[in-house]
Design a protein around this motif. Structure first.
Motif, PDB file in Angstrom:
ATOM      1  N   SER A 130      39.860  24.992  43.190  1.00  0.00           N
ATOM      2  CA  SER A 130      39.416  26.384  43.360  1.00  0.00           C
ATOM      3  C   SER A 130      39.854  26.928  44.714  1.00  0.00           C
ATOM      4  N   TRP A 131      39.889  26.055  45.728  1.00  0.00           N
ATOM      5  CA  TRP A 131      40.409  26.463  47.049  1.00  0.00           C
ATOM      6  C   TRP A 131      41.864  26.888  46.934  1.00  0.00           C
ATOM      7  N   GLN A 132      42.654  26.119  46.179  1.00  0.00           N
ATOM      8  CA  GLN A 132      44.061  26.465  45.992  1.00  0.00           C
ATOM      9  C   GLN A 132      44.236  27.714  45.131  1.00  0.00           C
ATOM     10  N   LEU A 133      43.314  27.965  44.215  1.00  0.00           N
ATOM     11  CA  LEU A 133      43.381  29.180  43.411  1.00  0.00           C
ATOM     12  C   LEU A 133      43.193  30.430  44.274  1.00  0.00           C
ATOM     13  N   ILE A 134      42.318  30.325  45.262  1.00  0.00           N
ATOM     14  CA  ILE A 134      42.127  31.448  46.183  1.00  0.00           C
ATOM     15  C   ILE A 134      43.430  31.779  46.901  1.00  0.00           C
ATOM     16  N   LEU A 135      44.236  30.737  47.147  1.00  0.00           N
ATOM     17  CA  LEU A 135      45.485  30.902  47.880  1.00  0.00           C
ATOM     18  C   LEU A 135      46.676  31.179  46.967  1.00  0.00           C
ATOM     19  N   THR A 136      46.435  31.521  45.712  1.00  0.00           N
ATOM     20  CA  THR A 136      47.543  31.826  44.805  1.00  0.00           C
ATOM     21  C   THR A 136      48.371  32.998  45.322  1.00  0.00           C
ATOM     22  N   GLU A 137      47.693  34.032  45.775  1.00  0.00           N
ATOM     23  CA  GLU A 137      48.380  35.200  46.331  1.00  0.00           C
ATOM     24  C   GLU A 137      47.836  35.478  47.730  1.00  0.00           C
ATOM     25  N   VAL A 138      48.575  35.042  48.725  1.00  0.00           N
ATOM     26  CA  VAL A 138      48.161  35.269  50.107  1.00  0.00           C
ATOM     27  C   VAL A 138      48.759  36.590  50.565  1.00  0.00           C
ATOM     28  N   LYS A 139      47.942  37.631  50.569  1.00  0.00           N
ATOM     29  CA  LYS A 139      48.435  38.961  50.893  1.00  0.00           C
ATOM     30  C   LYS A 139      48.258  39.314  52.359  1.00  0.00           C
ATOM     31  N   ASP A 140      47.220  38.771  52.970  1.00  0.00           N
ATOM     32  CA  ASP A 140      46.966  39.109  54.370  1.00  0.00           C
ATOM     33  C   ASP A 140      46.149  38.004  55.024  1.00  0.00           C
ATOM     34  N   LYS A 141      45.825  38.223  56.283  1.00  0.00           N
ATOM     35  CA  LYS A 141      45.093  37.227  57.070  1.00  0.00           C
ATOM     36  C   LYS A 141      43.694  36.990  56.514  1.00  0.00           C
ATOM     37  N   GLU A 142      43.108  38.008  55.908  1.00  0.00           N
ATOM     38  CA  GLU A 142      41.749  37.888  55.376  1.00  0.00           C
ATOM     39  C   GLU A 142      41.687  36.884  54.225  1.00  0.00           C
TER      40      GLU A 142
END
Length: 222
Positions: A130-142
């Motif tokens: 689930s941690w990696q799913l959050i990082l699927t689309e890294v759009k910005d620093k937030e």
């Protein structure tokens, strides 16, 4: 794509590599391979019966686990149809699909675990995927901050669950849940065990007052 994505998930799928490294460390730390080998060698039965015995010791299927399996699939199957329309809009399709299916498998593993060793393994796998799913689309620093915050909160809970199971199994994480009853009943401070479970489960569930990661992680996740 945010340029500093490499601080937490470098290029060339090293995020995936780090996931495998985490799982390998957990398996080693909890003596996963040793317990499986011991179970297989300890009997002279044919290989098929051997494998069946290992599965029965690792997993249990009863009415309660089947209820949770049904609930998980009721959420996962409709989401597969949604994903078919969502995938064309993201760049890291393989990353998303791999971690999504691993996440589903980890949830099924948690609700069918037959002992604390298997439970902790799938619980940690659920957190990492689930941690990696959050990082699927890294759009910005937030997004990176949200992923880090979620990672810290889930492992905050994992520490308490690990302590709980180490105490209630006398350090033998491969014993079944039913065998833990006598150990728990004789423990001098049952309230301490209760709060370990509270911190462990509620921090992962995002329940009050451990819900602080929800507003950050959910908008960033696919």
């Amino acid at each position: 794509m945010y340029k500093q994505q490499s601080d937490i998930i470098p290029k060339n799928n090293s995020g995936l590599i780090s996931l495998y490294i985490h799982i390998s460390l957990i398996c080693s730390r909890l003596k996963w391979e040793y317990n499986i080998s011991e179970m297989c060698i300890s009997t002279n039965s044919p290989p098929l019966e051997n494998f069946s015995g290992v599965v029965k010791k690792m997993f249990q299927f009863d009415i309660l686990s089947l209820v949770f399996i049904t609930l998980i699939l009721l959420g996962a199957i409709p989401n597969l149809f949604y994903s078919s329309g969502y995938l064309p809009h993201i760049q890291r399709k393989v990353h998303y699909q791999l971690h999504y299916f691993a996440f589903i498998i980890s949830m099924l593993g948690v609700v069918t675990a037959g002992n604390s060793l298997v439970f902790l393994f799938f619980w940690e796998l659920m957190s990492l995927t689930s941690w990696q799913l959050i990082l699927t689309e890294v759009k910005d620093k937030e997004t990176i901050k949200a992923a880090r915050f979620y990672f810290l909160m889930t492992h905050f809970g994992f520490v308490f669950l690990l302590l709980f199971f180490l105490i209630t199994t006398n350090g033998n994480l491969s014993i079944g849940f039913a065998d833990m009853k006598s150990i728990v009943a004789s423990f001098t401070y049952p309230t301490l065990l209760f709060f370990m479970l509270v911190f462990g489960f509620l921090s992962k569930a995002g329940a009050i007052p451990f819900h602080v990661w929800l507003p950050y992680a959910h908008p960033a996740a696919p």
